[in-house]
Design a protein around this motif. Sequence first.
Motif, PDB file in Angstrom:
ATOM      1  N   SER A 205       0.854  -1.178   0.000  1.00  0.00           N
ATOM      2  CA  SER A 205       0.000   0.000   0.000  1.00  0.00           C
ATOM      3  C   SER A 205       0.896   1.236   0.000  1.00  0.00           C
ATOM      4  O   SER A 205       2.042   1.179   0.479  1.00  0.00           O
ATOM      5  N   ARG A 207       0.771   3.740   1.887  1.00  0.00           N
ATOM      6  CA  ARG A 207       1.104   4.085   3.270  1.00  0.00           C
ATOM      7  C   ARG A 207       2.227   3.195   3.803  1.00  0.00           C
ATOM      8  O   ARG A 207       3.144   3.661   4.480  1.00  0.00           O
ATOM      9  N   HIS A 208       2.156   1.901   3.483  1.00  0.00           N
ATOM     10  CA  HIS A 208       3.189   0.972   3.945  1.00  0.00           C
ATOM     11  C   HIS A 208       4.543   1.319   3.304  1.00  0.00           C
ATOM     12  O   HIS A 208       5.578   1.308   3.979  1.00  0.00           O
ATOM     13  N   SER A 210       5.571   4.251   2.300  1.00  0.00           N
ATOM     14  CA  SER A 210       6.104   5.454   2.944  1.00  0.00           C
ATOM     15  C   SER A 210       6.654   5.155   4.330  1.00  0.00           C
ATOM     16  O   SER A 210       7.680   5.715   4.741  1.00  0.00           O
ATOM     17  N   ARG A 211       5.999   4.252   5.068  1.00  0.00           N
ATOM     18  CA  ARG A 211       6.520   3.881   6.386  1.00  0.00           C
ATOM     19  C   ARG A 211       7.887   3.212   6.266  1.00  0.00           C
ATOM     20  O   ARG A 211       8.791   3.497   7.052  1.00  0.00           O
ATOM     21  N   THR A 220       9.727  10.431   3.263  1.00  0.00           N
ATOM     22  CA  THR A 220       8.544   9.751   2.758  1.00  0.00           C
ATOM     23  C   THR A 220       8.856   9.176   1.383  1.00  0.00           C
ATOM     24  O   THR A 220       9.860   9.530   0.750  1.00  0.00           O
TER      25      THR A 220
END
Length: 280
Positions: A205, A207-208, A210-211, A220
């Motif tokens: 994903s 978000r994953h 970027s983490r 990021t």
Amino acid sequence: MQSQIPAWQLYGESRVFPDILHIERITDRAAGLDWVIAPHRHLHLHQILLIASGDAVLEADGTRHVADTPALISLPRGVVHGFAFAKGTEGYVLTLPLQEFPSLFGETAPLAAAAGQFRLGRACAATAALFDLLHAEYQAAGPLRNALVGALAVQIICHALRDLAATGAAPPAQDARLARFDSLILAHFRQKWQVADYARALGLSPRHLSRLCQAATGLTAARQIEAATFREARRLLVYTRMPVAAVGYHLGFDDPSYFSRAFQRHAGLAPAAYRARFEG
């Protein structure tokens, strides 16, 4: 006039790589070029150099390095590099097509992160001896030749990375997915891929992704893409004579003025001023 950084298969050759790997003595190639290899890069090859004796100055992505012999140099795909060797310098250049060695360079390979970073350090005697053996077997035509030279190449990479970890600045550990992310950026940033596009290609994903990036680099995913884009801009400004506007267009910027402002925010200098720092 040079308009792009040369992307060579092997010292200027543009044909499909003809063998499982290539190894040659530095003197056999560099002597015919007046001991100077002009800046270039390889998009699908990894190189390991052994500088056994003599002197060598390496330029890698605009930074000058002096090899302390016996030296090892690990050059991943995409790094712009050139050499100035002292006359009579001895050693080897080992060139590996990435697709022939997935156990070393594949995105899930245990060594992928370490092998994907430029490294310079000292060579031990055992590693140097492996180069001699590989060169001899490479020139032979005996049974199982490809299997044997491939196995020796894997040994050399493993020994070299161990030597470099012991004598050079150790790179930070990197998730294999981030190594793959870096490769995808190099392949697709001109197409204006967004974070979601890269995440989809990686099976993550946004978000994953970027983490993972923030944990490894503090950036990021979007900022990492931006950093890679402007790293390529710096390479083009230093190693080609492309006009500044053409560099911006090449990187997907439709407005030259916007590219110049964005580059100055990123590098602290306008593109023309940045280029002037490297002109003598």
